[in-house]
Design a protein around this motif. Sequence first.
Motif, short mmCIF file in Angstrom:
data_model
loop_
_atom_site.label_atom_id
_atom_site.label_comp_id
_atom_site.label_asym_id
_atom_site.label_seq_id
_atom_site.Cartn_x
_atom_site.Cartn_y
_atom_site.Cartn_z
N ASP A 136 96.86 18.76 31.52
CA ASP A 136 96.43 19.65 30.44
C ASP A 136 94.92 19.94 30.51
N THR A 137 94.16 19.00 31.04
CA THR A 137 92.70 19.16 31.08
C THR A 137 92.26 20.20 32.10
N VAL A 138 93.16 20.58 33.02
CA VAL A 138 92.78 21.59 34.03
C VAL A 138 93.63 22.85 33.91
N ALA A 139 94.57 22.89 32.97
CA ALA A 139 95.42 24.06 32.78
C ALA A 139 94.66 25.15 32.02
N PRO A 209 91.40 30.57 35.89
CA PRO A 209 91.44 30.38 37.35
C PRO A 209 91.20 31.64 38.18
N PHE A 210 91.42 32.83 37.59
CA PHE A 210 91.31 34.10 38.32
C PHE A 210 92.21 34.10 39.56
N VAL A 220 102.84 24.39 35.49
CA VAL A 220 104.14 23.74 35.73
C VAL A 220 104.07 22.23 35.48
N PHE A 221 102.94 21.62 35.81
CA PHE A 221 102.83 20.16 35.68
C PHE A 221 102.09 19.75 34.41
N SER A 222 101.84 20.70 33.50
CA SER A 222 101.19 20.41 32.23
C SER A 222 102.21 20.38 31.11
#
Length: 299
Positions: A136-139, A209-210, A220-222
Amino acid sequence: MSSPAPAPHDVLLPSGLEAARPGLLPRLGAEAFGTLFIVVAGLGVPLFTIPDSSPLPAALAAGLAVTAAMLAFAHVSGGHFNPAITAGHLVAGRIRPGAAAAYAGAQLVGALAGAFALYGILRTLPGIADSRTAFDTVAAGFGEHSIIQAPLAAALLLEMLGAAIVVAVFLGTSGSDTRDGGSRYAAPVAVGLSFAVLLQLGQSVGNLPFNPARAVASAVFSSGWALEQLWVFLAAPLVGAAIAGLVFRSMGTAGAGAGAGAGAVVQAGTGETTEAGEPAETAEPGSSEAQEFFDGKRG
């Protein structure tokens, strides 16, 4: 009456160079592996970095990964590693629709493979109880899932603008004649730096993310909220890419090629090479367009 010249993305190699051009599968493999590398670097650095302990910001790491991947694989596939860049090439007339769809599929596979590898590593770490919460911290997100509580409109506009800038930089630098022998490095450096700058901005808004492939991989993994907001990070960059592609198409630069050394021109986005100054061969009238595509003869 003379026949019209073939479109650049339909051009086949002269017979002497036909064997040297990468086929479709090597190009797709290069796109998948390059995207995997970019996702591992772009998501892995912020996932595994202890706050305030790394001298290498996540945005810079992702930008350097883009540069390295393009330097390594652009001579094979064109070095897109981003469905938005592929969409920009499609609208600009530098790649055929079938190849663009195949490229996007390969990029998604590579991005998901990279994110899956990171997810597996997270599962082995005893200090992380929930791997999805870590992702979640990188989504990418907006509203309550944005660091600065950025609304939907802000995320849409910034994703669209950022993607348009990246695609324009890619099309502008990869579309020049590089027979001077040195400027072949212009596109990897320019695109990588552009990504680093834009990702630094995007992180402060909501991990923008562009890159639709990277957005899918992280979502998908969040947790479930990331998939619910994913449409923004799919639609907005593709719209921005289409705008940049239309601009370059209107400037008449659709047929420009990126160089592969003295005396050769690589068709941007396809990995196809033609010798400068030599007439290119066209497809035989009786040949199958589908067969040529799967043989890598058509971009």
